[in-house]
Structure formats: structure tokens, C-alpha cells
Design an enzyme around this catalytic site. Structure first.
Site, PDB file in Angstrom:
ATOM      1  N   ASP A  25      23.961  57.793  42.215  1.00 10.04           N
ATOM      2  CA  ASP A  25      24.196  58.547  40.979  1.00 10.04           C
ATOM      3  C   ASP A  25      23.551  59.934  41.048  1.00 10.04           C
ATOM      4  O   ASP A  25      22.533  60.114  41.707  1.00 10.04           O
ATOM      5  CB  ASP A  25      23.624  57.748  39.793  1.00 10.04           C
ATOM      6  CG  ASP A  25      24.170  58.225  38.464  1.00 10.04           C
ATOM      7  OD1 ASP A  25      25.123  59.031  38.444  1.00 10.04           O
ATOM      8  OD2 ASP A  25      23.635  57.789  37.427  1.00 10.04           O
ATOM      9  N   HIS A  46      29.765  65.736  45.129  1.00 14.51           N
ATOM     10  CA  HIS A  46      30.284  64.540  45.803  1.00 14.51           C
ATOM     11  C   HIS A  46      30.291  64.750  47.321  1.00 14.51           C
ATOM     12  O   HIS A  46      29.996  63.826  48.074  1.00 14.51           O
ATOM     13  CB  HIS A  46      31.689  64.208  45.288  1.00 14.51           C
ATOM     14  CG  HIS A  46      31.714  63.797  43.835  1.00 14.51           C
ATOM     15  ND1 HIS A  46      30.806  62.908  43.305  1.00 14.51           N
ATOM     16  CD2 HIS A  46      32.539  64.156  42.808  1.00 14.51           C
ATOM     17  CE1 HIS A  46      31.065  62.736  42.017  1.00 14.51           C
ATOM     18  NE2 HIS A  46      32.105  63.485  41.677  1.00 14.51           N
ATOM     19  N   TRP A  51      37.984  55.528  36.650  1.00 15.63           N
ATOM     20  CA  TRP A  51      39.321  56.075  36.376  1.00 15.63           C
ATOM     21  C   TRP A  51      39.334  56.890  35.096  1.00 15.63           C
ATOM     22  O   TRP A  51      40.252  57.677  34.864  1.00 15.63           O
ATOM     23  CB  TRP A  51      40.352  54.945  36.251  1.00 15.63           C
ATOM     24  CG  TRP A  51      40.544  54.147  37.509  1.00 15.63           C
ATOM     25  CD1 TRP A  51      40.112  52.864  37.719  1.00 15.63           C
ATOM     26  CD2 TRP A  51      41.199  54.546  38.718  1.00 15.63           C
ATOM     27  NE1 TRP A  51      40.461  52.446  38.991  1.00 15.63           N
ATOM     28  CE2 TRP A  51      41.134  53.460  39.626  1.00 15.63           C
ATOM     29  CE3 TRP A  51      41.834  55.721  39.141  1.00 15.63           C
ATOM     30  CZ2 TRP A  51      41.674  53.504  40.906  1.00 15.63           C
ATOM     31  CZ3 TRP A  51      42.368  55.758  40.422  1.00 15.63           C
ATOM     32  CH2 TRP A  51      42.285  54.668  41.287  1.00 15.63           C
ATOM     33  N   LEU A  80      24.952  46.771  61.494  1.00 13.36           N
ATOM     34  CA  LEU A  80      24.823  46.942  60.037  1.00 13.36           C
ATOM     35  C   LEU A  80      26.167  46.634  59.401  1.00 13.36           C
ATOM     36  O   LEU A  80      27.207  47.092  59.874  1.00 13.36           O
ATOM     37  CB  LEU A  80      24.447  48.398  59.715  1.00 13.36           C
ATOM     38  CG  LEU A  80      24.404  48.754  58.215  1.00 13.36           C
ATOM     39  CD1 LEU A  80      23.138  48.179  57.569  1.00 13.36           C
ATOM     40  CD2 LEU A  80      24.427  50.268  58.004  1.00 13.36           C
ATOM     41  N   SER A 111      25.396  49.308  35.415  1.00 13.94           N
ATOM     42  CA  SER A 111      26.768  49.833  35.326  1.00 13.94           C
ATOM     43  C   SER A 111      27.820  48.942  36.007  1.00 13.94           C
ATOM     44  O   SER A 111      28.641  49.431  36.782  1.00 13.94           O
ATOM     45  CB  SER A 111      26.827  51.255  35.911  1.00 13.94           C
ATOM     46  OG  SER A 111      25.976  52.104  35.202  1.00 13.94           O
TER      47      SER A 111
HETATM   48  C1  FPP Z   1      27.967  59.223  40.667  1.00 11.87           C
HETATM   49  O1  FPP Z   1      27.550  60.543  40.412  1.00 11.87           O
HETATM   50  C2  FPP Z   1      28.730  59.170  41.898  1.00 11.87           C
HETATM   51  C3  FPP Z   1      30.017  58.761  42.002  1.00 11.87           C
HETATM   52  C4  FPP Z   1      30.810  58.303  40.852  1.00 11.87           C
HETATM   53  C5  FPP Z   1      30.717  58.802  43.287  1.00 11.87           C
HETATM   54  C6  FPP Z   1      29.960  58.398  44.493  1.00 11.87           C
HETATM   55  C7  FPP Z   1      30.621  58.990  45.662  1.00 11.87           C
HETATM   56  C8  FPP Z   1      30.030  59.554  46.717  1.00 11.87           C
HETATM   57  C9  FPP Z   1      28.594  59.532  46.945  1.00 11.87           C
HETATM   58  C10 FPP Z   1      30.819  60.279  47.722  1.00 11.87           C
HETATM   59  C11 FPP Z   1      31.523  59.612  48.797  1.00 11.87           C
HETATM   60  C12 FPP Z   1      31.245  58.220  49.112  1.00 11.87           C
HETATM   61  C13 FPP Z   1      31.573  57.675  50.299  1.00 11.87           C
HETATM   62  C14 FPP Z   1      31.331  56.244  50.551  1.00 11.87           C
HETATM   63  C15 FPP Z   1      32.132  58.488  51.377  1.00 11.87           C
HETATM   64  P1  FPP Z   1      28.042  61.261  39.083  1.00 11.87           P
HETATM   65  O2  FPP Z   1      29.268  62.021  39.412  1.00 11.87           O
HETATM   66  O3  FPP Z   1      28.225  60.260  37.998  1.00 11.87           O
HETATM   67  O4  FPP Z   1      26.857  62.208  38.789  1.00 11.87           O
HETATM   68  P2  FPP Z   1      26.314  62.651  37.350  1.00 11.87           P
HETATM   69  O5  FPP Z   1      25.888  61.399  36.626  1.00 11.87           O
HETATM   70  O6  FPP Z   1      25.172  63.549  37.675  1.00 11.87           O
HETATM   71  O7  FPP Z   1      27.438  63.372  36.658  1.00 11.87           O
END
Ligand code: FPP
Length: 243
Positions: free
Chosen positions: A22, A39, A71, A133, A198
Site C-alpha cells: 500500500d 505503481h 475495479w 521461492l 482489506s
Molecule cells: C496500493 O497502493 C497498491 C495497489 C492497489 C497496487 C499494487 C501494485 C503494484 C505494487 C504494482 C505491480 C505489482 C506487480 C506484482 C508487478 P494505492 O494505490 O492504494 O496507494 P494509496 O493508498 O497511497 O493511494
């Protein structure tokens, strides 16, 4: 968290670490960058995390990459996340395979694009023989949906006369979950200072140690992982018994 080099004598390595990655959005906002940049840096952190797990001797790593609730985000962000996943798989597969990583995916694939589904299957097949792993990526995953689907499958078996209601136990239900065959997580980590699960591995984390880290996911490094492992080693796990 205690420093990794102050690991207590009794320290044990978690066999399975599960992570709610997160804070990508806030990391980007702090730098006045678009969320997609957060991301992208999150994907770099995934690489460091995998490396750290191998170095520390962690056998299973499960990452929450996209929840069944994600989504609800703007289509543009969903699309950026899916493109990033495509890119990650295309770019990292050879290296993951070289490092002995077996990759698997959990979650409902029915809503994912056909080309992504094909890539997931290809990655699973390509790395199936690896043992260093086990990297599980949760995609369009949510525990409520997973548990409801498992209950539905058991109900169908009972209705078909293949099973007796008394045979529905914690074990037979767990065997219907996406995570069947995977040990429960010893340690669940969430970055970014938020303290909730979550809809992630709710059944499987019944006795997991929980660790909430303030840093945003894109800042996660091998050192963060080492500190988390050290913190885990300092915890006393009782599983409902007395020490
Ligand atoms: C939460 O941060 C993160 C996500 C919903 C996406 C997680 C994805 C990645 C780490 C990238 C790619 C993953 C792989 C496996 C290649 P947020 O967007 O909710 O952050 P915020 O709470 O600060 O807005």
C-alpha cells in the site's frame, strides 16, 4: 522494529510472508507525480522484495497486487495497473526463473483480459519446476468471494451426494480455497501506515503475525524485509495455547 543485526537468538524465519503493498498513490503524490509512477516504483519494490525473501530464506511470498474491490478505481488507473502487470511478467520472467522462483496467481481470472490470462498461465507453466521461492500474486482477489466460492463448491458436492454435511470441516473448506497447498502466512505485512486487512487472506491469516510499516510500498527494500523478519523472530506465537 529491532535492527536486523540485533536478531535475537530465538529468531525464526517466517516460512510464508504475505504483503499488502500500500501507498503507491501517496508516494507519487508526495513527489507530484502521476499515480501510475507510484505503481511503477511499486513494481521495482516487488523485485527487491523477491530478492530479499530469497536472501532471508523465506519460502513463500504472497503479494496483493489487485483486489476484487480495485475495479472501483478509475478505468485509467485499472488499465495502468494491468499494463504494468503485463510488462512485469514480460520483463521479469526469465530473471525470476533464473532465481528459482515458482510463480502462481490466485483470484478470479474470469474478469481479466484474455491476453493477461494467457500470460499468467505461461508464467505458471514456465516456472512450475522451481523450488527456491513460491511467489503467489493475488489478482482480482478478495477473501469474501474466495470463501463464498469454496462454500458453494462444498454445498454442490453435498447436493450431488458426493459428501456428507458432517464432512465439512476447516480442513475440507481450506482445501477449496485458492490457496490450497500453500501454508498459511506466518507474517502479514501492510505498508503505508494503514492498519487493516482489506479482504486479504482473512481465513488464512487466523494466526498470522501482523506487521504494519509506516513506509510507502515503493520505498520497500531488502533492508525493510530483513527488519520485518527480525521483528517476526522476536514475537512469541502461541496459537491459542499458553506459553
Ligand atoms: C496500493 O497502493 C497498491 C495497489 C492497489 C497496487 C499494487 C501494485 C503494484 C505494487 C504494482 C505491480 C505489482 C506487480 C506484482 C508487478 P494505492 O494505490 O492504494 O496507494 P494509496 O493508498 O497511497 O493511494
Amino acid at each position: 522494529m529491532p535492527a536486523a543485526d540485533k536478531k535475537p537468538e530465538t529468531a525464526s524465519i517466517p516460512r510464508h510472508i504475505a504483503i499488502i503493498m500500500d501507498g503507491n498513490g501517496r508516494w507519487a503524490a508526495d513527489r507530484k507525480l502521476p499515480r501510475a509512477a507510484g505503481h511503477q516504483q511499486g513494481a521495482e519494490a516487488v523485485r527487491r522484495c523477491v530478492k530479499g525473501c530469497i536472501e532471508q530464506g523465506v519460502r513463500c511470498l504472497t503479494l496483493y497486487a489487485f483486489s476484487s474491490e480495485n475495479w472501483k478505481r478509475p478505468a485509467e488507473e485499472v488499465s495502468a495497473l494491468m499494463s504494468l502487470l503485463r510488462l512485469y511478467l514480460r520483463r521479469e520472467m526469465k530473471e525470476l526463473n533464473r532465481r528459482g522462483v515458482c510463480i502462481r496467481f490466485i483470484g478470479d481470472r474470469s474478469a481479466l483480459d484474455d491476453d493477461i490470462c494467457a500470460q499468467l498461465k505461461e508464467a505458471e507453466d514456465f516456472t512450475a519446476g522451481n523450488r527456491e521461492l513460491l511467489l503467489t500474486i493475488a489478482l482480482n482477489y478478495g477473501s469474501h468471494g474466495e470463501i463464498a466460492a469454496a462454500a458453494r463448491r462444498l454445498a454442490e458436492k453435498v447436493a450431488a451426494g458426493e459428501m456428507q454435511p458432517e464432512e465439512i470441516t476447516a480442513e475440507t473448506l481450506a482445501a477449496q480455497l485458492d490457496t490450497n497447498g500453500l501454508p498459511d502466512p506466518d507474517l502479514v505485512i501492510r505498508t503505508s501506515g494503514e492498519m487493516r486487512l482489506s479482504n486479504f487472506l482473512l481465513w488464512q491469516s487466523a494466526y498470522s503475525e501482523l506487521l504494519f510499516i509506516d513506509e510507502y510500498w515503493p520505498d520497500f527494500t531488502e533492508e525493510t524485509l530483513a527488519l520485518a523478519v527480525a521483528e517476526f523472530g522476536a514475537r512469541e506465537r502461541r496459537f491459542g495455547a499458553r506459553s
